[in-house]
Design an enzyme around this catalytic site. Structure first.
Site, short mmCIF file in Angstrom:
data_model
loop_
_atom_site.label_atom_id
_atom_site.label_comp_id
_atom_site.label_asym_id
_atom_site.label_seq_id
_atom_site.Cartn_x
_atom_site.Cartn_y
_atom_site.Cartn_z
CG ASN A 1 8.83 2.26 -6.21
OD1 ASN A 1 8.76 1.52 -7.19
ND2 ASN A 1 8.61 1.83 -4.97
CE LYS B 1 5.08 2.08 -4.35
NZ LYS B 1 4.31 2.20 -3.12
CG HIS C 1 8.99 -0.99 -1.29
ND1 HIS C 1 7.70 -1.24 -0.91
CD2 HIS C 1 9.05 0.34 -1.56
CE1 HIS C 1 6.99 -0.11 -0.95
NE2 HIS C 1 7.80 0.87 -1.34
N GLY D 1 6.28 7.25 -4.68
CA GLY D 1 5.47 6.25 -5.37
C GLY D 1 4.37 6.93 -6.18
CD GLU E 1 9.77 3.71 1.09
OE1 GLU E 1 9.86 4.76 0.46
OE2 GLU E 1 8.98 2.80 0.80
P1 PGA Z 1 3.86 6.47 -1.99
O1 PGA Z 1 4.88 5.25 -2.05
O2 PGA Z 1 4.64 7.71 -2.39
O3 PGA Z 1 2.78 6.13 -2.97
O4 PGA Z 1 3.38 6.57 -0.59
C1 PGA Z 1 6.18 5.39 -1.58
C2 PGA Z 1 6.91 4.09 -1.67
O5 PGA Z 1 6.28 3.04 -1.53
O6 PGA Z 1 8.11 4.08 -1.90
#
Ligand code: PGA
Length: 229
Positions: free
Chosen positions: A8, A10, A99, A213, A156
């Site tokens: 992801n 983002k 999310h 992420g 999550e």
């Molecule tokens: P992160 O994000 O791996 O940076 O903690 C995970 C997510 O938001 O799906």
């Protein structure tokens, strides 16, 4: 079952850095695919980069395309929205829905999320529904029964996302059981929240995959992570 790893990205990356990432990652896959079976790998860029990533992937099918969100409305007069049919047309196979960043910063409700799952299922795409434990029951209550079995569920915990402190594996195991009770025993469950190359092995012992992420942004970090799967 083959594990599922979703990158992801983002709201990160430019056209050029996305292309570079795909070049580096597909080179890694080409070199390592014969060593052992690869997991299913999905890259979820921003909407604007879907076409760029698809173009950079070319004909190879080792990486699939995902979207990070979708409109809760069908194709039509909804200015600024990106509908499920457009995602399908752009080559996305998976769509992340609900999310916690969407719920927090864009005020998405459980009803919005349920409508998005409906749109995605109707377009023939795979919804990846993000949930968090304290709200699991209300998040699930908004969904029609017939949609539950269509979802891949990503657990999550907001306390773990982007913090560098992943949830302890014991708690993940308990939540995975709770999710199976609500969604069905065969539902695929992913974990997301500070997953890295160092901890993914433990999480995969109790889940069907991971939503990644921060550790998906640099190709070196993500290849190190995939090497652990
Ligand atoms: P992160 O994000 O791996 O940076 O903690 C995970 C997510 O938001 O799906």
């Amino acid at each position: 079952m083959q594990k599922l790893i979703i990158a992801n990205w983002k709201s990160n990356k430019t056209q050029e850095s996305a292309r570079q990432w795909i070049r580096g990652f597909t080179q890694f896959l080409g070199e390592h695919k014969r060593e052992r079976p690869l997991p299913t790998i999905v890259v979820a860029p921003s909407f604007l980069l879907l076409g760029t990533v698809k173009g950079a992937l070319g004909e190879q099918s080792l990486v699939q395309l995902g979207a990070q969100d979708v409109s809760s409305f069908p194709m039509g007069a909804y200015t600024g929205a990106v509908c499920a049919a457009s995602l399908q047309d752009a080559g996305a196979a998976y769509v992340i829905i609900g999310h916690s960043e969407r719920r927090k910063y864009f005020h998405e409700t459980d009803q919005d999320v349920a409508a998005k799952v409906r749109q995605v299922v109707d377009a023939g795409l795979q919804p990846v529904l993000c949930i968090d434990e304290p709200y699991l029951k209300s998040q699930v209550a908004a969904l029609e029964e017939s949609l539950l079995q269509k979802c891949i569920v990503a657990y999550e915990p907001i306390t773990a996302i982007g913090t560098g402190h992943g949830m302890d594996v014991g708690s993940v195991t308990t939540v995975v059981e709770n999710i199976h009770q609500l969604f069905g025993a065969t539902t695929q469950v992913l974990y997301g929240g500070s997953v890295t190359a160092a901890n993914i092995g433990e999480y995969l012992l109790v889940t069907d995959g991971a939503l990644v992420g921060g550790a998906s942004l640099e190709v070196a970090d993500f290849t190190a992570l995939i090497a652990q799967v």
